[in-house]
Structure formats: structure tokens, C-alpha cells
Design a protein around this motif. Structure first.
Motif: not given
Length: 158
Positions: A5, A153, A156
Motif C-alpha cells: 500500500v 486494510l 481485512n
């Protein structure tokens, strides 16, 4: 996953910096790479390495076709100045960080300008100050968006 990311974020920031949109946009757009560097330096638990900042700055110089080292030196100085007062900056809300972010972005822009002026590739214009101002005004939205992405994120992964 967070490294992917971060790399993608810097890739998109470099692309946003390199988009040719004319002189009006060039004078108004904030330095997205500098904003990302500030965000990751403030929000990460460990300090951002000066070597990484230097390499990102050199990459930005190459992408933009600037005088080699202008963005690199300005980025390292900007992050160093941030680290001198990082505890105070982290304790503030993102909208309260506006003044500090403006001063850091302004220092970054003036260092890049002075490096380029020394090389003879740019002259002074008052609109050079608009980019840091717009970047500082975008800071709360910028941090809110990136914090949301980091949180999504992290959810997740759990």
C-alpha cells in the motif's frame, strides 16, 4: 500488505506529480509525495528512515526532471524538522496540524526552489506559495482518507 500500500501510494503520488496539466495547475498543486512522507512519518510507530526519504526524493527528481537532489534534500530536511517536534504534532488533531504542515511544506517548497534557482532553472514567483497552502488545507481530508484505508486494510487482515 502495508508495504504494498505504501509503495502504491508513492507510485500514485509520483504519477499525480508528473501529470502535465499546464502552468496554472503546476503553480497550485500540492506536493503529494511530500504529503505522503509527512503522513507516514506522523502516523507510523517507527521513524521513517532518512535514507528512504532521500531515495524517494531522488526518484521524484528523476520523474519530474528536476535538478537531481532538490526533492531529496528538501524531503530529508522536512522530515528532520518534523521529527524535532513529532511528539507535539502527533498529539494534535489533524485539523490542528494545519499550521505545522503548512510550515513544513513551505520549507520543502522553498528548499526545492532555492536548489533549482541555484542551478538556474527557475525564477521566483509568488504562486510558489500556493501549493503548500493548498496542501495544508487538504491535510485533514488527506489524513482522514489514508486513515480510513489503513483501518480497512487492517480489518481485512484480522
Amino acid at each position: 500488505m502495508i508495504a504494498v500500500v505504501v509503495v502504491l501510494g508513492f507510485f500514485f503520488a509520483l504519477v499525480a506529480e508528473a501529470i502535465p496539466c499546464g502552468p496554472f495547475y503546476a503553480s497550485l498543486h500540492p506536493d503529494f509525495v511530500a504529503l505522503l512522507l509527512l503522513y507516514w512519518a506522523i502516523s507510523s510507530a517507527s521513524e521513517l528512515s532518512f535514507t528512504v526519504v532521500w531515495l524517494i526524493g531522488l526518484l521524484q527528481d528523476m520523474v519530474l526532471g528536476d535538478v537531481l537532489g532538490a526533492q531529496a534534500i528538501a524531503g530529508v530536511v522536512m522530515i528532520y524538522l518534523l521529527y524535532t517536534g513529532i511528539a507535539r504534532v502527533r498529539s494534535l488533531a489533524s485539523w490542528e496540524q494545519l499550521f505545522f504542515i503548512f510550515m513544513l511544506l513551505l520549507a520543502h517548497r522553498l528548499l526545492v526552489w532555492s536548489w533549482q534557482a541555484w542551478a538556474g532553472t527557475i525564477t521566483w514567483h509568488f504562486s510558489l506559495l500556493l501549493g503548500p497552502l493548498i496542501g495544508a488545507l487538504l491535510w485533514p481530508l488527506f489524513t482522514l482518507t489514508l486513515d480510513y484505508l489503513r483501518h480497512a486494510l487492517r480489518l481485512n487482515h484480522t
